[in-house]
Design a protein around this motif. Structure first.
Motif, PDB file in Angstrom:
ATOM      1  N   VAL A 117      16.444  10.765   3.533  1.00 60.90           N
ATOM      2  CA  VAL A 117      15.334  11.009   2.598  1.00 60.90           C
ATOM      3  C   VAL A 117      14.394   9.810   2.551  1.00 60.90           C
ATOM      4  O   VAL A 117      13.163   9.964   2.571  1.00 60.90           O
ATOM      5  CB  VAL A 117      15.881  11.329   1.190  1.00 60.90           C
ATOM      6  N   LEU A 118      14.954   8.607   2.493  1.00 60.22           N
ATOM      7  CA  LEU A 118      14.109   7.417   2.425  1.00 60.22           C
ATOM      8  C   LEU A 118      13.343   7.189   3.731  1.00 60.22           C
ATOM      9  O   LEU A 118      12.203   6.712   3.710  1.00 60.22           O
ATOM     10  CB  LEU A 118      14.951   6.194   2.075  1.00 60.22           C
ATOM     11  N   ILE A 119      13.943   7.538   4.854  1.00 60.92           N
ATOM     12  CA  ILE A 119      13.210   7.486   6.117  1.00 60.92           C
ATOM     13  C   ILE A 119      12.057   8.492   6.074  1.00 60.92           C
ATOM     14  O   ILE A 119      10.927   8.194   6.484  1.00 60.92           O
ATOM     15  CB  ILE A 119      14.131   7.770   7.316  1.00 60.92           C
ATOM     16  N   GLY A 120      12.342   9.694   5.563  1.00 65.07           N
ATOM     17  CA  GLY A 120      11.289  10.698   5.413  1.00 65.07           C
ATOM     18  C   GLY A 120      10.169  10.229   4.507  1.00 65.07           C
ATOM     19  O   GLY A 120       8.984  10.396   4.812  1.00 65.07           O
ATOM     20  N   VAL A 121      10.529   9.605   3.393  1.00 55.64           N
ATOM     21  CA  VAL A 121       9.518   9.078   2.457  1.00 55.64           C
ATOM     22  C   VAL A 121       8.659   8.017   3.132  1.00 55.64           C
ATOM     23  O   VAL A 121       7.443   7.943   2.915  1.00 55.64           O
ATOM     24  CB  VAL A 121      10.209   8.499   1.205  1.00 55.64           C
ATOM     25  N   SER A 122       9.259   7.192   3.970  1.00 56.17           N
ATOM     26  CA  SER A 122       8.509   6.122   4.633  1.00 56.17           C
ATOM     27  C   SER A 122       7.435   6.659   5.577  1.00 56.17           C
ATOM     28  O   SER A 122       6.498   5.932   5.932  1.00 56.17           O
ATOM     29  CB  SER A 122       9.468   5.206   5.416  1.00 56.17           C
ATOM     30  N   LEU A 123       7.565   7.927   5.984  1.00 59.93           N
ATOM     31  CA  LEU A 123       6.564   8.527   6.877  1.00 59.93           C
ATOM     32  C   LEU A 123       5.355   9.069   6.126  1.00 59.93           C
ATOM     33  O   LEU A 123       4.339   9.416   6.744  1.00 59.93           O
ATOM     34  CB  LEU A 123       7.185   9.670   7.687  1.00 59.93           C
ATOM     35  N   MET A 124       5.439   9.144   4.811  1.00 58.75           N
ATOM     36  CA  MET A 124       4.390   9.781   4.019  1.00 58.75           C
ATOM     37  C   MET A 124       3.096   8.977   3.977  1.00 58.75           C
ATOM     38  O   MET A 124       2.009   9.529   3.785  1.00 58.75           O
ATOM     39  CB  MET A 124       4.878  10.008   2.585  1.00 58.75           C
ATOM     40  N   PHE A 125       3.183   7.665   4.149  1.00 59.39           N
ATOM     41  CA  PHE A 125       2.047   6.790   3.887  1.00 59.39           C
ATOM     42  C   PHE A 125       1.401   6.310   5.173  1.00 59.39           C
ATOM     43  O   PHE A 125       2.078   6.076   6.172  1.00 59.39           O
ATOM     44  CB  PHE A 125       2.500   5.595   3.046  1.00 59.39           C
ATOM     45  N   SER A 126       0.078   6.145   5.126  1.00 56.58           N
ATOM     46  CA  SER A 126      -0.680   5.572   6.242  1.00 56.58           C
ATOM     47  C   SER A 126      -1.081   4.146   5.902  1.00 56.58           C
ATOM     48  O   SER A 126      -1.120   3.763   4.730  1.00 56.58           O
ATOM     49  CB  SER A 126      -1.923   6.421   6.529  1.00 56.58           C
ATOM     50  N   SER A 127      -1.409   3.378   6.922  1.00 60.03           N
ATOM     51  CA  SER A 127      -1.690   1.961   6.718  1.00 60.03           C
ATOM     52  C   SER A 127      -3.085   1.730   6.137  1.00 60.03           C
ATOM     53  O   SER A 127      -4.088   2.047   6.784  1.00 60.03           O
ATOM     54  CB  SER A 127      -1.556   1.204   8.040  1.00 60.03           C
ATOM     55  N   THR A 128      -3.114   1.173   4.939  1.00 62.36           N
ATOM     56  CA  THR A 128      -4.393   0.812   4.327  1.00 62.36           C
ATOM     57  C   THR A 128      -5.078  -0.291   5.132  1.00 62.36           C
ATOM     58  O   THR A 128      -6.295  -0.269   5.330  1.00 62.36           O
ATOM     59  CB  THR A 128      -4.167   0.329   2.877  1.00 62.36           C
ATOM     60  N   ILE A 129      -4.286  -1.237   5.617  1.00 63.33           N
ATOM     61  CA  ILE A 129      -4.855  -2.358   6.371  1.00 63.33           C
ATOM     62  C   ILE A 129      -5.520  -1.858   7.645  1.00 63.33           C
ATOM     63  O   ILE A 129      -6.678  -2.183   7.930  1.00 63.33           O
ATOM     64  CB  ILE A 129      -3.755  -3.388   6.708  1.00 63.33           C
ATOM     65  N   ILE A 130      -4.825  -1.025   8.423  1.00 58.98           N
ATOM     66  CA  ILE A 130      -5.396  -0.514   9.671  1.00 58.98           C
ATOM     67  C   ILE A 130      -6.545   0.440   9.376  1.00 58.98           C
ATOM     68  O   ILE A 130      -7.605   0.387  10.014  1.00 58.98           O
ATOM     69  CB  ILE A 130      -4.313   0.177  10.511  1.00 58.98           C
ATOM     70  N   GLY A 131      -6.353   1.315   8.403  1.00 60.47           N
ATOM     71  CA  GLY A 131      -7.391   2.287   8.064  1.00 60.47           C
ATOM     72  C   GLY A 131      -8.707   1.638   7.692  1.00 60.47           C
ATOM     73  O   GLY A 131      -9.783   2.048   8.162  1.00 60.47           O
ATOM     74  N   ILE A 132      -8.658   0.603   6.858  1.00 56.92           N
ATOM     75  CA  ILE A 132      -9.879  -0.067   6.403  1.00 56.92           C
ATOM     76  C   ILE A 132     -10.441  -0.983   7.488  1.00 56.92           C
ATOM     77  O   ILE A 132     -11.649  -1.026   7.726  1.00 56.92           O
ATOM     78  CB  ILE A 132      -9.613  -0.873   5.122  1.00 56.92           C
ATOM     79  N   LYS A 133      -9.565  -1.725   8.164  1.00 59.37           N
ATOM     80  CA  LYS A 133     -10.023  -2.686   9.175  1.00 59.37           C
ATOM     81  C   LYS A 133     -10.738  -1.995  10.331  1.00 59.37           C
ATOM     82  O   LYS A 133     -11.646  -2.582  10.939  1.00 59.37           O
ATOM     83  CB  LYS A 133      -8.843  -3.498   9.717  1.00 59.37           C
ATOM     84  N   LEU A 134     -10.344  -0.773  10.675  1.00 59.50           N
ATOM     85  CA  LEU A 134     -10.944  -0.088  11.808  1.00 59.50           C
ATOM     86  C   LEU A 134     -12.138   0.777  11.425  1.00 59.50           C
ATOM     87  O   LEU A 134     -12.722   1.454  12.275  1.00 59.50           O
ATOM     88  CB  LEU A 134      -9.894   0.776  12.522  1.00 59.50           C
ATOM     89  N   LEU A 135     -12.517   0.753  10.146  1.00 54.89           N
ATOM     90  CA  LEU A 135     -13.715   1.462   9.710  1.00 54.89           C
ATOM     91  C   LEU A 135     -14.930   0.541   9.801  1.00 54.89           C
ATOM     92  O   LEU A 135     -14.925  -0.543   9.228  1.00 54.89           O
ATOM     93  CB  LEU A 135     -13.568   1.948   8.262  1.00 54.89           C
ATOM     94  N   PRO A 136     -15.988   0.955  10.495  1.00 54.41           N
ATOM     95  CA  PRO A 136     -17.215   0.151  10.474  1.00 54.41           C
ATOM     96  C   PRO A 136     -17.772   0.066   9.056  1.00 54.41           C
ATOM     97  O   PRO A 136     -17.597   0.982   8.259  1.00 54.41           O
ATOM     98  CB  PRO A 136     -18.164   0.945  11.383  1.00 54.41           C
TER      99      PRO A 136
END
Length: 388
Positions: A117-136
């Motif tokens: 379950v905890l492994i499954g929960v860990s898949l729910m979230f995306s990286s804020t750092i990567i998401g924001i850093k790769l946005l112009p």
């Protein structure tokens, strides 16, 4: 471990981090991955240059405390309006599907249910750092794509914080007395923090706001003091730090504190990610590779697909929906925190923790390459796609 060895260890970490960061930037990779790889290289399971990773792990835990403090500072009521509506539906639906799939894969590979379950929960979230850093920057402020991605990431960050709070709230999940203690201590701490800020912290900040060093010290003292009080009440350092941040979120000085504490937070977070890598036992590769590969494929394929299809269903343009899906197609730095806290609480074993870490690193790497070669980013290889 003597003071000389601590200084030498920090020298190795930050000198090595400077070199690895340069290489990561040249190869268009997230810096976090570089810190983790450096930890694996220098740690006990690599070259063993930094052998006492436990001491560094304890020091680096301060980074998590500051991270949650700053997240609390950003949690202002006016931001809640952005969390309601289509993005919430997309985030929760895709998150639940990924959690179920991750749980099923992990359990089929022989993990215990709580680990699965905890492994499954860990898949729910995306990286804020990567998401924001790769946005112009232009997309960040003026385009619908940036608005959708940022809103989804904000919701995910909120869910991740709740997850961390629940994981670190008590050492005894089956102990009713412990839960009753938490039920009493948590609201008492929140109420006490609110009035302490109103009657003590804010008057002091307003009276001595000309002295920037004082503001800096008072903010750190408030963060760490409430964190320690929280732990003394049977909660955790993380809960106390988060409440400390939330209690200051509406103050006029909140943004100033957040900006000035970020370098200190980054210092300790580098140590944290290094310690994650240092604790990565390369000898477990044979045991974790299948699970890590299957979960990585599930994330890289299903996350973009689910986000895109849900956004299209809710009326968003097709091209924008697929772009948002691919930009969100990785797990998160919060996944590493979940592995760290769950492991320290004894909820998951070494193998399950390593599966989460390996999946996070692989999705960071592959997702970054996909975005950099397909969409506009500040670090795109092609001149056609490079946007500041």
């Amino acid at each position: 471990m003597g003071s000389e060895s601590i200084v030498f260890s920090i020298f190795l970490i930050f000198s090595g981090a400077a070199v690895v960061s340069s290489f990561a930037l040249f190869t268009r990779q997230p810096l976090i991955v570089g810190y983790i790889v450096l930890g694996a290289l220098f740690g006990p399971y690599g070259l063993d240059l930094v052998s006492d990773s436990n001491t560094l792990e304890q020091i680096s835990h301060i980074g998590i405390v500051f991270l949650l403090f700053l997240l609390g500072l950003d949690l202002q009521p006016r931001n809640f309006g952005k969390l309601i509506g289509r993005s919430a539906i997309v985030t929760i639906t895709s998150g639940l599907v990924l959690c179920l799939i991750g749980t099923s894969i992990s359990h089929a590979l022989g993990m215990q249910w709580i680990e699965s379950v905890l492994i499954g929960v860990s898949l729910m979230f995306s990286s804020t750092i990567i998401g924001i850093k790769l946005l112009p920057t232009t997309m960040l402020h003026h385009k619908r794509t940036g608005e959708v991605i940022i809103t989804i990431l904000l919701i995910q960050d909120g869910l991740a914080i709740v997850t961390l709070v629940l994981l670190s709230g008590t050492d005894h999940f089956d102990d009713l007395t412990a839960w009753l203690g938490v039920a009493i201590a948590l609201p008492a701490l929140m109420l006490g923090a609110r009035y302490a800020v109103r009657w003590v912290i804010l008057p002091l900040l307003m009276k001595f706001d000309r002295f920037h060093e004082y503001i800096f010290l008072l903010a750190i003292g408030w963060c760490l003091g409430l964190a320690e009080l929280s732990q003394a009440l049977g909660l955790s350092l993380e809960i106390g730090a988060f409440i400390a941040g939330v209690s200051l979120a509406n103050s006029p000085i909140a943004q100033y504190i957040a900006v000035n504490l970020k370098p200190l937070r980054d210092f300790f977070l580098i140590l944290f990610f290094f310690s994650i890598g240092a604790g990565f036992d390369l000898g477990l590769i044979k045991e974790i590779w299948l699970g890590a590969v299957l979960l990585t494929l599930a994330v890289l394929i299903l996350k973009p697909y689910l986000h895109a299809k849900l956004l299209i269903t809710l009326g968003e343009p097709k091209s924008m929906s697929w772009e948002a899906g691919f930009r969100l197609g990785q797990t998160s730095e919060f996944s590493l925190l979940i592995a760290f806290i769950a492991s320290s609480q004894g909820l998951i074993g070494v193998v399950a923790s390593h599966v989460i870490q390996a999946t996070t690193i692989l999705t960071f790497l592959i997702s970054t390459y996909i975005v950099v070669f397909r969409y506009p980013t500040p670090i795109a290889v092609s001149d056609r796609l490079r946007r500041d």
